[in-house]
Design an enzyme around this catalytic site. Structure first.
Site, PDB file in Angstrom:
ATOM      1  CG  ASN A 235       3.093   8.454  33.214  1.00  0.00           C
ATOM      2  OD1 ASN A 235       3.262   7.967  34.321  1.00  0.00           O
ATOM      3  ND2 ASN A 235       2.006   8.238  32.500  1.00  0.00           N
TER       4      ASN A 235
ATOM      5  CG  HIS B 112       5.413   2.802  35.975  1.00  0.00           C
ATOM      6  ND1 HIS B 112       4.407   1.934  36.362  1.00  0.00           N
ATOM      7  CD2 HIS B 112       5.173   3.110  34.691  1.00  0.00           C
ATOM      8  CE1 HIS B 112       3.613   1.708  35.332  1.00  0.00           C
ATOM      9  NE2 HIS B 112       4.046   2.409  34.308  1.00  0.00           N
TER      10      HIS B 112
ATOM     11  CG  HIS C 151      -3.673   6.650  34.211  1.00  0.00           C
ATOM     12  ND1 HIS C 151      -3.565   5.642  33.285  1.00  0.00           N
ATOM     13  CD2 HIS C 151      -4.996   6.775  34.464  1.00  0.00           C
ATOM     14  CE1 HIS C 151      -4.772   5.183  32.990  1.00  0.00           C
ATOM     15  NE2 HIS C 151      -5.660   5.856  33.699  1.00  0.00           N
TER      16      HIS C 151
ATOM     17  NE  ARG D 186      -3.802   2.005  34.923  1.00  0.00           N
ATOM     18  CZ  ARG D 186      -4.431   1.386  33.919  1.00  0.00           C
ATOM     19  NH1 ARG D 186      -5.617   0.840  34.102  1.00  0.00           N
ATOM     20  NH2 ARG D 186      -3.866   1.294  32.750  1.00  0.00           N
TER      21      ARG D 186
ATOM     22  NE  ARG E  97      -3.544  -1.199  37.533  1.00  0.00           N
ATOM     23  CZ  ARG E  97      -3.700  -1.701  36.307  1.00  0.00           C
ATOM     24  NH1 ARG E  97      -2.680  -1.690  35.457  1.00  0.00           N
ATOM     25  NH2 ARG E  97      -4.841  -2.217  35.925  1.00  0.00           N
TER      26      ARG E  97
ATOM     27  CD  GLU F 168      -2.301   8.742  31.012  1.00  0.00           C
ATOM     28  OE1 GLU F 168      -1.144   9.198  30.991  1.00  0.00           O
ATOM     29  OE2 GLU F 168      -2.570   7.541  30.934  1.00  0.00           O
TER      30      GLU F 168
ATOM     31  CB  THR G 187      -3.196   3.074  28.386  1.00  0.00           C
ATOM     32  OG1 THR G 187      -3.108   3.666  29.667  1.00  0.00           O
ATOM     33  CG2 THR G 187      -4.435   3.572  27.674  1.00  0.00           C
TER      34      THR G 187
ATOM     35  CD  GLU H  48      -0.248  11.240  25.186  1.00  0.00           C
ATOM     36  OE1 GLU H  48      -0.520  12.150  25.989  1.00  0.00           O
ATOM     37  OE2 GLU H  48       0.352  10.201  25.513  1.00  0.00           O
TER      38      GLU H  48
ATOM     39  CG  HIS I 269       1.679   3.463  25.286  1.00  0.00           C
ATOM     40  ND1 HIS I 269       0.923   3.532  26.434  1.00  0.00           N
ATOM     41  CD2 HIS I 269       2.086   2.200  25.172  1.00  0.00           C
ATOM     42  CE1 HIS I 269       0.856   2.342  26.970  1.00  0.00           C
ATOM     43  NE2 HIS I 269       1.560   1.514  26.241  1.00  0.00           N
TER      44      HIS I 269
HETATM   45  N1  PXP Z   1       0.484   8.614  27.354  1.00  0.00           N
HETATM   46  C1  PXP Z   1      -0.607   7.937  27.755  1.00  0.00           C
HETATM   47  C2  PXP Z   1      -1.946   8.468  27.377  1.00  0.00           C
HETATM   48  C3  PXP Z   1      -0.496   6.769  28.539  1.00  0.00           C
HETATM   49  O1  PXP Z   1      -1.591   6.112  28.925  1.00  0.00           O
HETATM   50  C4  PXP Z   1       0.793   6.353  28.917  1.00  0.00           C
HETATM   51  C5  PXP Z   1       0.939   5.145  29.791  1.00  0.00           C
HETATM   52  O2  PXP Z   1       0.401   5.398  31.050  1.00  0.00           O
HETATM   53  C6  PXP Z   1       1.890   7.109  28.507  1.00  0.00           C
HETATM   54  C7  PXP Z   1       1.715   8.212  27.697  1.00  0.00           C
HETATM   55  C8  PXP Z   1       3.282   6.766  28.908  1.00  0.00           C
HETATM   56  O3  PXP Z   1       3.621   5.546  28.335  1.00  0.00           O
HETATM   57  P1  PXP Z   1       4.991   4.851  28.762  1.00  0.00           P
HETATM   58  O4  PXP Z   1       4.892   4.608  30.242  1.00  0.00           O
HETATM   59  O5  PXP Z   1       5.013   3.612  27.955  1.00  0.00           O
HETATM   60  O6  PXP Z   1       6.077   5.813  28.425  1.00  0.00           O
END
Ligand code: PXP
Length: 254
Positions: free
Chosen positions: A14, A17, A50, A52, A56, A77, A108, A158, A200
């Site tokens: 992901n 960030h 993601h 949003r 953001r 996402e 999330t 997931e 997550h």
């Molecule tokens: N999976 C989903 C569905 C999420 O919403 C997120 C956070 O955006 C993640 C995985 C990744 O989580 P983390 O950034 O805590 O590794």
């Protein structure tokens, strides 16, 4: 004889960030597209981003670029809204992971309420399936949601493992209970033809623990990877920068 062979497990990186950092200075770097390229080059199986409602971090152009540059790799996402469905229908990512979204949350906060959102999810999942997009719902390991998941004919679920990760961090005695819940839940998904993913809050230790569950076939990890990468990349960046400065000192004065 029991077959103990473990299935392969995939990693979705992901990159949200990377965009958070870029947007903090309103610059055009670090580039999420470049991060996606490095992730794929380093062995990531897919790229999760993601989009949003408030944009953001990841923006529409990032999604477009990632889907164009890495065909078959984008896991988009998104919230279950008409706006996001229209974007997914245009972009046609490899997969869509539908998540709950609240404007005021930092990240999330939990899984989807599949039961109460069933009426909204059903046509959306059908539309995605009709254009060949793999569908995933982000859910808590709560068995009361399973029937609704089966009815929706999703490809994957997931599992939200944020609670497990927090319990692990605090060395909490409820960790085993939560882990068993995830294990049982994954087995039920698997035996009903739904691919189990997890995500997550995962780090090195918790991703190792989750990877011991044979039915879980994909992990999606973001924050930890980016946070670790900043620390690991700092040394090399400072060495490079000092080399540049020394090279500057060796330039002749004009
Ligand atoms: N999976 C989903 C569905 C999420 O919403 C997120 C956070 O955006 C993640 C995985 C990744 O989580 P983390 O950034 O805590 O590794």
């Amino acid at each position: 004889m029991k077959n103990n062979r473990k299935k392969n497990i995939r990693l979705g990186v992901n990159i949200d960030h990377v965009a958070t950092l870029r947007n903090a200075r309103k610059e055009n770097f670090p580039s999420p597209v470049k991060a996606a390229e490095l992730a794929i080059h380093s062995g990531a199986d897919s790229i999760t981003a993601h989009l949003r409602e408030d944009r953001r971090h990841i923006n529409d152009n990032d999604i477009k670029e990632i889907s164009l540059n890495f065909p078959g790799k984008l896991n988009l996402e998104m919230a279950a809204t008409e706006e996001m469905l229209a974007i997914a229908e245009k972009i046609k990512p490899f997969s869509c992971c539908i998540v709950p979204e609240k404007r005021e949350e930092v990240t999330t906060e939990g899984g989807l309420d599949v039961i109460n959102n069933h009426h909204k999810l059903k046509p959306m999942i059908k539309s995605l399936r009709d254009i060949g997009v793999r569908t995933t719902l982000f859910i808590d390991p709560d068995e009361s949601h399973l029937e609704a998941c089966y009815d929706l004919q999703i490809d994957c679920a997931e599992i939200h493992c944020g609670t497990l990760c927090r319990l692990h961090e605090k060395n909490d005695e409820n960790f085993d209970f939560e882990f068993n819940k995830i294990k049982t839940f994954s087995k039920k998904l698997f035996s009903n033809g739904i691919e189990a993913h997890a995500g997550h809050g995962l780090n090195y230790e918790t991703s190792k623990i989750i990877s011991s569950v044979n039915e879980i076939e994909e992990l999606n990890i973001g924050f930890f990877i980016i946070a670790e990468s900043i620390l690991h990349g700092l040394e090399k960046t400072i060495i490079n920068l000092k080399e540049s400065m020394i090279a500057g000192r060796l330039l002749k004065d004009e």
